[in-house]
Scaffold this motif. Structure first.
Motif, short mmCIF file in Angstrom:
data_model
loop_
_atom_site.label_atom_id
_atom_site.label_comp_id
_atom_site.label_asym_id
_atom_site.label_seq_id
_atom_site.Cartn_x
_atom_site.Cartn_y
_atom_site.Cartn_z
N ASP A 21 0.82 -1.22 0.00
CA ASP A 21 0.00 0.00 0.00
C ASP A 21 0.85 1.27 0.00
O ASP A 21 0.37 2.33 -0.39
CB ASP A 21 -0.93 0.00 1.22
CG ASP A 21 -2.10 -0.94 1.00
OD1 ASP A 21 -2.21 -1.51 -0.11
OD2 ASP A 21 -2.90 -1.13 1.94
N ASN A 22 2.09 1.16 0.45
CA ASN A 22 2.97 2.33 0.38
C ASN A 22 3.14 2.76 -1.08
O ASN A 22 3.08 3.95 -1.40
CB ASN A 22 4.33 1.97 1.02
CG ASN A 22 5.18 3.18 1.32
OD1 ASN A 22 6.23 3.36 0.69
ND2 ASN A 22 4.77 4.01 2.26
N GLY A 23 3.30 1.76 -1.95
CA GLY A 23 3.36 2.04 -3.38
C GLY A 23 2.05 2.59 -3.89
O GLY A 23 2.02 3.48 -4.75
N LEU A 40 9.58 10.39 -5.50
CA LEU A 40 8.66 9.96 -4.46
C LEU A 40 8.95 8.50 -4.13
O LEU A 40 8.83 7.63 -4.99
CB LEU A 40 7.23 10.13 -5.00
CG LEU A 40 6.07 10.16 -4.03
CD1 LEU A 40 6.31 11.12 -2.88
CD2 LEU A 40 4.81 10.56 -4.78
N ASP A 41 9.31 8.25 -2.89
CA ASP A 41 9.70 6.89 -2.47
C ASP A 41 8.51 6.15 -1.87
O ASP A 41 8.22 6.27 -0.68
CB ASP A 41 10.85 6.99 -1.46
CG ASP A 41 10.96 5.74 -0.60
OD1 ASP A 41 10.71 4.63 -1.11
OD2 ASP A 41 11.30 5.87 0.60
N GLY A 42 7.87 5.33 -2.71
CA GLY A 42 6.78 4.48 -2.24
C GLY A 42 7.17 3.01 -2.33
O GLY A 42 6.35 2.17 -2.68
N LEU A 43 8.43 2.72 -2.01
CA LEU A 43 8.87 1.32 -2.11
C LEU A 43 8.33 0.49 -0.95
O LEU A 43 7.62 -0.48 -1.15
CB LEU A 43 10.41 1.26 -2.16
CG LEU A 43 11.02 1.80 -3.46
CD1 LEU A 43 12.53 1.87 -3.35
CD2 LEU A 43 10.60 0.94 -4.67
N VAL A 44 8.69 0.87 0.27
CA VAL A 44 8.10 0.20 1.44
C VAL A 44 7.82 1.22 2.53
O VAL A 44 8.55 2.20 2.71
CB VAL A 44 9.01 -0.90 2.06
CG1 VAL A 44 8.91 -2.20 1.31
CG2 VAL A 44 10.44 -0.48 2.20
N GLY A 45 6.78 0.97 3.28
CA GLY A 45 6.43 1.82 4.41
C GLY A 45 6.49 1.01 5.68
O GLY A 45 7.50 0.35 5.95
N ASP A 64 5.45 7.97 3.99
CA ASP A 64 5.24 7.40 5.32
C ASP A 64 6.54 7.19 6.10
O ASP A 64 6.66 7.66 7.23
CB ASP A 64 4.43 6.09 5.24
CG ASP A 64 3.60 5.86 6.49
OD1 ASP A 64 3.37 6.83 7.24
OD2 ASP A 64 3.15 4.72 6.71
N VAL A 65 7.48 6.45 5.51
CA VAL A 65 8.76 6.13 6.16
C VAL A 65 9.80 6.01 5.03
O VAL A 65 9.45 5.48 3.97
CB VAL A 65 8.69 4.75 6.86
CG1 VAL A 65 9.96 4.45 7.61
CG2 VAL A 65 7.50 4.64 7.77
N PRO A 66 11.02 6.47 5.22
CA PRO A 66 12.02 6.22 4.17
C PRO A 66 12.24 4.70 4.03
O PRO A 66 12.43 4.01 5.04
CB PRO A 66 13.29 6.89 4.71
CG PRO A 66 12.84 7.83 5.78
CD PRO A 66 11.58 7.23 6.35
K LIG Z 1 8.62 4.67 1.68
#
Ligand SMILES: [K+]
Ligand SMILES: NC(=O)C1=CN([C@@H]2O[C@H](COP(=O)(O)OP(=O)(O)OC[C@H]3O[C@@H](n4cnc5c(N)ncnc54)[C@H](OP(=O)(O)O)[C@@H]3O)[C@@H](O)[C@H]2O)[C@H](O)CC1
Length: 498
Positions: A62-64, A131-136, A166-168
């Motif tokens: 869902d982070n992605g 935009l980093d949506g790899l993992v949250g 959300d989180v790096p």
């Molecule tokens: K992230």
């Protein structure tokens, strides 16, 4: 006061909230807030959203999804958005929204060859925003490929702003731990509530500035896992003298510090105690530190130990500070036993902690105790390598608090205060220039005065860390400082707290 939560707390609140809302509501709220904040960043960097370049990195969770939906909103405002898909299972609706808004997908990162590297590198280098949506909060352990390769590429190649969703990615959201690589963000946009790992190094350093998007989670959260004091929290706790005050009511601090080798530690600890507003400081020590304290601080009452004079001759105090530069020999151990037998709060620092590592019974006291180790001292106390402590500050500060039944102020890149039954506090003031000899002695004196004034161990340690960090910033102003500068800065710091 800033409050932060561990992942299981966030998940529980999310669960409770989601059961009352139509599916997808939370992601819509998150992505909307994220898009607004990214829009501000783009406006700042590129002058406007329309025509700006955006790279969206999307993982399989869902982070992605958040990142893809936010990318879609920005594409709809005219941003040129390209997505890099790091998983075969990216959020389908998010991807569809992005494509429908005109976003493109870059060559397949998962094809198994290296043909993706050059186009992704070029896009990342040219982007106004990545935009980093790899993992949250779903991330566990070190990043796997291709996530880690993508993160390394962004860390080295990004030319514009990097925003973590959300989180790096690569930072443990609950602890701030980083195994392997993690994304270096200029801004982290976090949802619902701050995550503990965003406040604690190394995670805090990777997160950059943190902005919170309200998605309605707050009523469903229980007590915070981690807190950080702000100015108002410290102001509410600091005792100010009034017309009824006299030196005894303001608090008498006993300081046992220094030795023939380390006279400066005594001078700095006494200075910290005096500058924090002690009613009276009673110094006890050997001849050499006694001579130095006498010269520097005529305000202190002095007891020279030895020749039949002992700690008992110091008389009544409201708190003790023991340890800075006092030595670790058998004589020092005997003095530490006498001091720590007193039925008043004590702050144990430096050599006092080395003695306690040798003789743990020193910390088994009826009266409250604060210990103020740096990482090396904590490593000795707990018998674990210092790297483990640096990597997991919260965990080790909590462990020591529980094992020794004391309040722990763990010094370092993020200073942490842990006490059983209280949320762990992280200190947000300070400067890396505080990492210089003697600053800990000032902190010890400062903490001792707050204990003598009647603050609990948790409050005294938390306020001392805050004030000390501010004094470091005032003294440094971006340049190296020496410990004595903190004493000069403390009046300004106290005045600014009001
Ligand atoms: K992230
Ligand atoms: N909390 C809320 O109220 C809301 C959260 N939102 C967003 O959702 C994420 C959490 O989403 P979730 O799907 O649970 O998890 P993530 O997307 O963070 O991560 C799962 C994917 O990451 C892969 N993964 C996990 N660890 C690694 C690793 N070390 N290396 C590589 N890949 C990793 C995992 O892969 P698997 O193979 O293990 O399945 C998943 O693909 C939260 O952070 C918010 O951004 C909302 O949208 C709003 C509400």
């Amino acid at each position: 006061m800033r409050t932060a939560f561990a992942v299981d707390q966030i998940r529980a609140a999310e669960h409770a909230l989601m059961s009352r809302l139509p599916e997808g509501t939370l992601m819509t709220r998150a992505a909307t807030g994220l898009a607004v904040l990214c829009g501000h960043e783009l406006a700042r960097a590129a002058g406007r959203v329309y025509g700006s370049r955006l790279v969206v990195l999307a993982g399989g969770g869902d982070n992605g999804g958040d990142a893809l939906f936010a990318g879609a909103r920005l594409a709809a405002r005219g941003a040129r958005v390209v997505a890099v898909l790091a998983s075969a299972r990216v959020h389908a609706a998010g991807l569809a929204a992005l494509k429908a808004a005109g976003g493109r997908v870059l060559p397949d990162v998962l094809a198994g060859d290296e043909t993706w590297i050059a186009p992704v590198r070029d896009a990342v280098a040219a982007a106004d925003l990545v935009l980093d949506g790899l993992v949250g909060i779903g991330g566990t352990g070190a990043l796997r490929e291709p996530y880690s390769a993508l993160v390394s590429l962004v860390n080295t190649e990004a030319g514009g702003q990097v925003v973590a969703v959300d989180v790096p990615s690569g930072v443990d959201a609950s602890t701030g731990q980083v195994e392997g690589v993690a994304l270096r963000a200029g801004l982290t946009v976090t949802f619902g509530a701050e995550k503990s790992g965003l406040l604690v190094d190394p995670g805090a350093e990777y997160a950059g500035r943190v902005e919170l998007v309200d998605i309605g989670l707050v009523p469903y959260l229980d007590d915070p896992d981690v807190v950080a004091f702000g100015r108002a929290d410290v102001a509410a706790l600091l005792p100010l003298p009034d017309r009824e005050s006299d030196k005894y009511r303001r608090g008498v601090v006993g300081v046992m510090a220094g030795s023939h080798r380390y006279t400066g530690a005594a001078v700095l600890a006494v200075g910290g105690a005096l500058r924090a507003g002690a009613g009276l400081v009673k110094f006890a020590g050997q001849r050499e530190p006694v001579d130095q304290v006498r010269v520097h601080w005529p305000e202190a009452l002095i007891t020279e130990l030895g020749g039949g004079v002992s700690v008992h001759d110091v008389g009544r105090v409201n708190s003790w500070v023991i340890g800075p530069g006092m030595g670790v020999g058998d004589d020092s151990l005997e003095i530490a036993r006498e001091v720590l037998a007193a039925d008043v709060p004590a702050l144990v620092d430096a050599d006092g902690l080395t003695l306690a590592a040798r003789e743990p019974s020193l910390l088994r006291r009826e009266a409250p105790t604060v210990i103020t180790p740096h990482v090396g001292e904590m490593a000795r106390l707990l018998g674990v390598p210092r790297e483990h402590i640096e990597a997991a500050r919260l965990e080790h500060a909590r462990l020591a608090a529980e094992r020794f039944g004391v309040t722990v102020l763990l010094k370092g890149s993020t200073t942490v205060v842990a006490e059983e039954g209280r949320p762990t506090l992280v200190n947000t003031t300070g400067t890396p220039f505080l990492a210089t000899g003697g600053t800990g002695d000032v902190l010890a004196g400062l903490g001792g005065t707050l204990l003598a004034a009647g603050l609990s161990c948790y409050d005294a340690a938390s306020c001392a860390a805050y004030l000390h960090g501010l004094a470091g910033r005032v003294a440094s102003a971006g340049a190296p400082l020496v410990a004595g500068d903190l004493l000069t800065s403390l009046p300004e710091v106290f005045a600014s707290i009001g």
